[in-house]
Structure formats: structure tokens, C-alpha cells
Write a protein that holds these residues in place. Structure first.
Motif, mmCIF file in Angstrom:
data_model
loop_
_atom_site.group_PDB
_atom_site.id
_atom_site.type_symbol
_atom_site.label_atom_id
_atom_site.label_comp_id
_atom_site.label_asym_id
_atom_site.label_seq_id
_atom_site.Cartn_x
_atom_site.Cartn_y
_atom_site.Cartn_z
ATOM 1 N N SER A 341 0.804 -1.229 0.000
ATOM 2 C CA SER A 341 0.000 0.000 0.000
ATOM 3 C C SER A 341 0.836 1.277 0.000
ATOM 4 O O SER A 341 0.422 2.289 -0.565
ATOM 5 N N CYS A 342 2.023 1.266 0.620
ATOM 6 C CA CYS A 342 2.849 2.494 0.659
ATOM 7 C C CYS A 342 3.225 2.907 -0.762
ATOM 8 O O CYS A 342 3.124 4.076 -1.130
ATOM 9 N N LEU A 343 3.675 1.926 -1.566
ATOM 10 C CA LEU A 343 4.091 2.240 -2.938
ATOM 11 C C LEU A 343 2.881 2.603 -3.792
ATOM 12 O O LEU A 343 2.961 3.477 -4.651
ATOM 13 N N THR A 344 1.760 1.942 -3.577
ATOM 14 C CA THR A 344 0.554 2.223 -4.353
ATOM 15 C C THR A 344 0.054 3.632 -4.061
ATOM 16 O O THR A 344 -0.218 4.418 -4.974
ATOM 17 N N ALA A 345 -0.035 3.974 -2.767
ATOM 18 C CA ALA A 345 -0.516 5.318 -2.383
ATOM 19 C C ALA A 345 0.356 6.395 -3.019
ATOM 20 O O ALA A 345 -0.141 7.434 -3.474
ATOM 21 N N ALA A 346 1.664 6.121 -3.104
ATOM 22 C CA ALA A 346 2.603 7.133 -3.588
ATOM 23 C C ALA A 346 2.398 7.466 -5.063
ATOM 24 O O ALA A 346 2.961 8.439 -5.571
ATOM 25 N N LEU A 347 1.580 6.688 -5.756
ATOM 26 C CA LEU A 347 1.347 6.933 -7.179
ATOM 27 C C LEU A 347 0.175 7.871 -7.429
ATOM 28 O O LEU A 347 -0.057 8.290 -8.551
ATOM 29 N N PHE A 348 -0.568 8.215 -6.378
ATOM 30 C CA PHE A 348 -1.799 8.995 -6.556
ATOM 31 C C PHE A 348 -1.635 10.429 -6.043
ATOM 32 O O PHE A 348 -1.090 10.635 -4.952
ATOM 33 N N PRO A 349 -2.138 11.424 -6.808
ATOM 34 C CA PRO A 349 -2.045 12.812 -6.357
ATOM 35 C C PRO A 349 -3.052 13.155 -5.254
ATOM 36 O O PRO A 349 -2.914 14.160 -4.576
ATOM 37 N N ALA A 350 -4.085 12.328 -5.080
ATOM 38 C CA ALA A 350 -5.092 12.585 -4.044
ATOM 39 C C ALA A 350 -5.734 11.262 -3.662
ATOM 40 O O ALA A 350 -5.735 10.314 -4.450
ATOM 41 N N TYR A 351 -6.268 11.195 -2.438
ATOM 42 C CA TYR A 351 -6.948 9.991 -1.972
ATOM 43 C C TYR A 351 -8.427 10.321 -1.737
ATOM 44 O O TYR A 351 -8.745 11.382 -1.178
ATOM 45 N N ALA A 352 -9.303 9.404 -2.118
ATOM 46 C CA ALA A 352 -10.728 9.563 -1.830
ATOM 47 C C ALA A 352 -11.023 8.824 -0.524
ATOM 48 O O ALA A 352 -10.780 7.625 -0.412
ATOM 49 N N VAL A 353 -11.505 9.563 0.468
ATOM 50 C CA VAL A 353 -11.751 8.986 1.787
ATOM 51 C C VAL A 353 -13.219 8.606 1.887
ATOM 52 O O VAL A 353 -14.098 9.449 1.663
ATOM 53 N N ARG A 354 -13.500 7.349 2.187
ATOM 54 C CA ARG A 354 -14.867 6.843 2.133
ATOM 55 C C ARG A 354 -15.409 6.484 3.505
ATOM 56 O O ARG A 354 -14.657 6.120 4.424
ATOM 57 N N GLN A 355 -16.724 6.612 3.613
ATOM 58 C CA GLN A 355 -17.455 5.961 4.698
ATOM 59 C C GLN A 355 -18.596 5.235 4.024
ATOM 60 O O GLN A 355 -19.415 5.881 3.364
ATOM 61 N N ASP A 357 -20.379 3.750 1.154
ATOM 62 C CA ASP A 357 -20.149 3.996 -0.270
ATOM 63 C C ASP A 357 -20.126 5.488 -0.613
ATOM 64 O O ASP A 357 -20.267 5.879 -1.753
ATOM 65 N N ARG A 358 -19.942 6.320 0.417
ATOM 66 C CA ARG A 358 -19.878 7.758 0.163
ATOM 67 C C ARG A 358 -18.463 8.280 0.362
ATOM 68 O O ARG A 358 -17.740 7.840 1.244
ATOM 69 N N ILE A 359 -18.081 9.247 -0.464
ATOM 70 C CA ILE A 359 -16.781 9.899 -0.318
ATOM 71 C C ILE A 359 -16.979 11.102 0.595
ATOM 72 O O ILE A 359 -17.761 12.002 0.283
ATOM 73 N N VAL A 360 -16.275 11.094 1.736
ATOM 74 C CA VAL A 360 -16.519 12.136 2.735
ATOM 75 C C VAL A 360 -15.363 13.129 2.827
ATOM 76 O O VAL A 360 -15.482 14.165 3.468
ATOM 77 N N ASP A 361 -14.230 12.804 2.195
ATOM 78 C CA ASP A 361 -13.089 13.722 2.288
ATOM 79 C C ASP A 361 -12.109 13.417 1.166
ATOM 80 O O ASP A 361 -12.203 12.361 0.517
ATOM 81 N N ARG A 362 -11.170 14.343 0.987
ATOM 82 C CA ARG A 362 -10.123 14.163 -0.006
ATOM 83 C C ARG A 362 -8.831 14.556 0.669
ATOM 84 O O ARG A 362 -8.725 15.678 1.189
ATOM 85 N N TRP A 363 -7.889 13.658 0.743
ATOM 86 C CA TRP A 363 -6.601 13.959 1.371
ATOM 87 C C TRP A 363 -5.552 14.129 0.273
ATOM 88 O O TRP A 363 -5.478 13.320 -0.651
ATOM 89 N N ILE A 364 -4.734 15.169 0.432
ATOM 90 C CA ILE A 364 -3.682 15.436 -0.564
ATOM 91 C C ILE A 364 -2.326 15.105 0.059
ATOM 92 O O ILE A 364 -1.903 15.762 1.005
ATOM 93 N N PRO A 365 -1.643 14.105 -0.465
ATOM 94 C CA PRO A 365 -0.327 13.756 0.084
ATOM 95 C C PRO A 365 0.769 14.679 -0.444
ATOM 96 O O PRO A 365 0.596 15.317 -1.482
ATOM 97 N N VAL A 366 1.883 14.756 0.279
ATOM 98 C CA VAL A 366 3.024 15.510 -0.212
ATOM 99 C C VAL A 366 3.851 14.561 -1.094
ATOM 100 O O VAL A 366 3.949 13.368 -0.818
ATOM 101 N N ARG A 367 4.418 15.109 -2.154
ATOM 102 C CA ARG A 367 5.192 14.285 -3.098
ATOM 103 C C ARG A 367 6.616 14.808 -3.235
ATOM 104 O O ARG A 367 6.901 15.935 -2.844
ATOM 105 N N GLY A 368 7.465 14.037 -3.834
ATOM 106 C CA GLY A 368 8.834 14.469 -4.109
ATOM 107 C C GLY A 368 9.757 14.219 -2.938
ATOM 108 O O GLY A 368 9.418 13.523 -1.989
ATOM 109 N N TRP A 369 10.972 14.863 -3.008
ATOM 110 C CA TRP A 369 11.988 14.574 -2.002
ATOM 111 C C TRP A 369 12.456 15.815 -1.269
ATOM 112 O O TRP A 369 12.090 16.888 -1.583
#
Ligand code: PLP
Length: 369
Positions: A341-355, A357-369
């Protein structure tokens, strides 16, 4: 927004499971009487970091300076950058040292110590570090049985420009285990090696924090005597790898990749989905326990399907022979449980947070080094 409205591929986080995984690890650390300094590299989001810590904004572990910057700007004041420091990163390490209440770098070589010491002296600032120790993974770190390890610790402890805050290990060898019992044995080895090395340093008058951490060892360990803090990270999501080595159940996994069927090939019992290697990563997973040939992910609720191949944008799903592949429609939604999951998550610019079957939030990860 409903899950079925999402463009695919999409990275889904099940909020309740993420929160439960965080609560369980906070509780585990409390029971073991160690400080939890969670790794945030798995998700790289402020929201996730807050949930890992619970009520207090305490110390965290990061794997890049980009994470360090991002979390420090959000008010995290005690950051351990747990990757061996290279000289190009010293200016930013100094900046973070001045900005944070605590900022620590990682060292496992005298040459790296030279770089840090010279730079710190030039800028008249003390830089805090952890000494990386190899407890059996053979990736990075000093050999704790060697004389040179004690000498390097002594030199860092005596330096006017460096502060030796701790000794640290990551028992990555626990990922080679087949069962929870084997991971528990790796955890005991990690604990014993570090507690003994800490004791050797104490005999030389050097007092340090003793830090261990990986998800399999943190989940399976029963005692951490002689240890002060632990730094697991992957447990927030878990993944197929953790399920395969017996470290969690599929129901504990909080991250999946939502994908749509793009091609149906009943004559060969295969389908193509829109999650390829750039949405799943190509980590082969726990190949030592998996059936051969390698599987790149499982499909939630569809045990008859497995991700058998990946190219850049195509995911090839092979179905068991008696599957009615002709009933699968173009555009059908599937959820893939990724290997890592760590490597998979790192490929996405944003995550859809669910409860549910509804999307309740959007988290934006930091990228790069
Ligand atoms: C130094 C260090 N600490 C902690 C961790 C967290 O381990 P895990 O991903 O098993 O939770 C890692 C992971 O690679 C690591 O490299």
C-alpha cells in the motif's frame, strides 16, 4: 459524491478502518510502555499523521525532506528523518533544525558524521542525529556487535556540533516471515539487539533513546523492555503483503484501488482494468508465501479473480476457469487490494476517503523529495 461517481483509477481509504488501525497501535504502544513515533511515509498526509498520533501532536518519522517540510509547516514539532543523510540535504536539515523543536537526521558512517559535523560547525548550530543500526535486515546501519559501532556512537556523543539523540533500527527482515509467530521472533530479535546495544553504550556513559519499528514487529511483539519508542507506518492501511504473512486480516486493510473493467475476454477467462502498474505499483509482494506465478493484488469480494499482470496502464485480471466472464460488463467497478500500500498510495495525487459507499473527504499527500 458516491464511489460509483469517481473517475478511475482512484485510491480509496476506508476512514473507519484507518481510524481503528491507528487506535489499535496507540493502544499497543501504551500497553508496551513505549512512545509511538509513527512513520508517515505510508500516506504522507497531515490528516493521516494526526490520526496516527491521536490527541497529541507528538513525534513522527518521515522518509523524505519533503515530508519533513510539509509536516513541520502543519505544526508537527518533533520530526525524525529516518533515511541516511546525504550532504546535499544539509542546508535543509539545518533549516528544519532551526524551525522545529526537535529535528533528527540519520547517520551510519563516519564520513556522513564528518559532513554533518563540518556543516554544523560552519553554521554554529548543533544537529541532532540517530545512529542507524542493522538488527538483521542487511540494508543500512552499523553492526551493533562491532567495535567501530561503539566508536562512532562515542564520537557523535562527544561532538560539540552533533547531538546523539538515539539509536534506531528497522527490522525489515520481518517481511520474510511466513506466519505471525515468525514475525514475533523477528520482533524479539530486533528488541534484544537494540536493548543490548543500548546497554553497551550506557556502559560507556552514552545515554540514548532506543528506537525500533516495522509493522510486522510492532503488531506481533509482546514485550519491548529496553526499548523507548517504536515507528511502524504501514499498519494504517495494511495490504495484501501483510495479509499473506499472517500479520492482519483482509478486513483490516484500509486502502484499495478502485478500477473499471475496460476489456472482457471470456475465451481466455481474462479481463483488462484501468489500473496498471502506474496505479498499483509493481511490487511482487510476499513471493515467499504467495502461489507462483506472482500476483499483483487481489480483488475485494471476488476470490475467483487475481491481478496476474501489469503494464503501464493495463491491469490484467485472470479469473478461475468456471467464472462467467461473459457476464462482466465494460465499466463494471472492482476494488483491488494492492500488494504494497505504501508504494501504491505514492502513485496517486489525491486519496478519496470513504465511509460506506460515500466519499466524505479528499486527502492530498506531499510528493517528491
Ligand atoms: C527506518 C524505518 N522506520 C520505520 C519504518 C516503518 O516500517 P513499516 O513500513 O513496516 O511500518 C520503515 C519502513 O521502511 C523504515 O525504513
Amino acid at each position: 459524491v458516491k464511489i460509483s461517481d469517481l473517475r478511475t483509477p482512484a485510491f480509496l481509504i476506508d476512514l473507519k478502518k484507518f481510524q481503528r488501525n491507528c487506535r489499535r497501535m496507540i493502544e499497543k504502544a501504551r500497553k508496551l510502555k513505549v512512545r509511538l513515533r509513527p512513520h508517515v511515509k505510508t500516506h504522507k498526509t497531515i490528516e493521516g499523521g494526526r490520526l496516527q498520533l491521536g490527541r497529541e501532536l507528538d513525534g513522527i518519522t518521515v522518509s523524505t525532506l519533503a515530508e519533513a517540510r510539509h509536516f513541520s509547516e502543519a505544526g508537527f514539532e518533533d520530526i525524525l528523518y529516518a533515511f541516511p543523510l546525504t550532504p546535499d540535504k544539509l542546508p535543509e536539515a539545518l533549516h528544519l533544525t532551526r524551525r522545529c523543536r526537535e529535528f533528527h537526521v540519520l547517520i551510519d558512517h563516519t564520513e556522513a558524521a564528518d559532513h554533518v559535523e563540518r556543516f554544523a560547525r560552519r553554521h554554529e548550530e548543533t544537529i541532532s542525529c540517530y545512529l542507524k543500526v542493522d538488527s538483521g535486515y542487511r540494508r543500512a546501519g552499523v553492526d551493533p556487535r562491532s567495535e567501530s559501532a561503539v566508536q562512532l556512537a562515542g564520537r557523535l556523543a562527544d561532538s560539540r556540533w552533533v547531538r546523539l539523540a538515539g539509536i534506531l533500527t528497522h527490522a525489515g527482515q520481518a517481511y520474510s516471515s511466513h506466519t505471525a509467530a515468525e514475525a514475533a521472533a523477528a520482533a524479539e530479535q530486533e528488541r534484544r539487539v537494540m536493548a543490548e546495544f543500548g546497554e553497551r553504550l550506557r556502559d560507556c556513559g552514552i545515554e540514548v533513546v532506543v528506537s525500533v519499528g516495522s509493522t510486522p514487529t510492532a503488531c506481533q511483539v509482546e514485550s519491548l523492555s529496553g526499548v523507548d519508542e517504536m515507528r511502524p507506518g504501514n499498519y494504517v492501511f495494511f495490504d495484501k503483503f501483510q495479509v499473506d504473512i499472517g500479520n492482519c486480516k483482509t478486513e483490516d486493510c484500509a486502502a484499495t484501488v478502485l478500477t473499471r473493467v475496460a476489456g472482457v475476454y471470456p475465451d481466455r477467462s481474462e479481463i483488462i482494468v484501468d489500473a496498471g502498474a502506474l496505479a498499483l505499483s509493481k511490487d511482487p509482494g510476499a513471493t515467499h508465501v504467495q502461489e507462483a506465478p506472482p500476483v499483483f493484488g487481489s480483488v475485494a469480494g471476488r476470490p475467483e479473480m487475481r491481478v496476474a499482470g501489469l503494464s503501464q496502464e493495463h491491469g490484467l485480471i485472470r479469473c478461475e476457469k468456471n467464472t462467467r466472464v461473459d457476464r462482466i460488463r465494460i465499466g463494471d467497478l472492482l476494488e483491488i487490494l494492492p500488494n504494497h500500500s505504501c508504494l501504491t498510495a505514492a502513485l496517486f495525487p489525491a486519496y478519496a476517503v470513504r465511509q460506506e459507499d460515500r466519499i466524505v473527504d479528499r486527502w492530498i499527500p506531499v510528493r517528491g523529495w
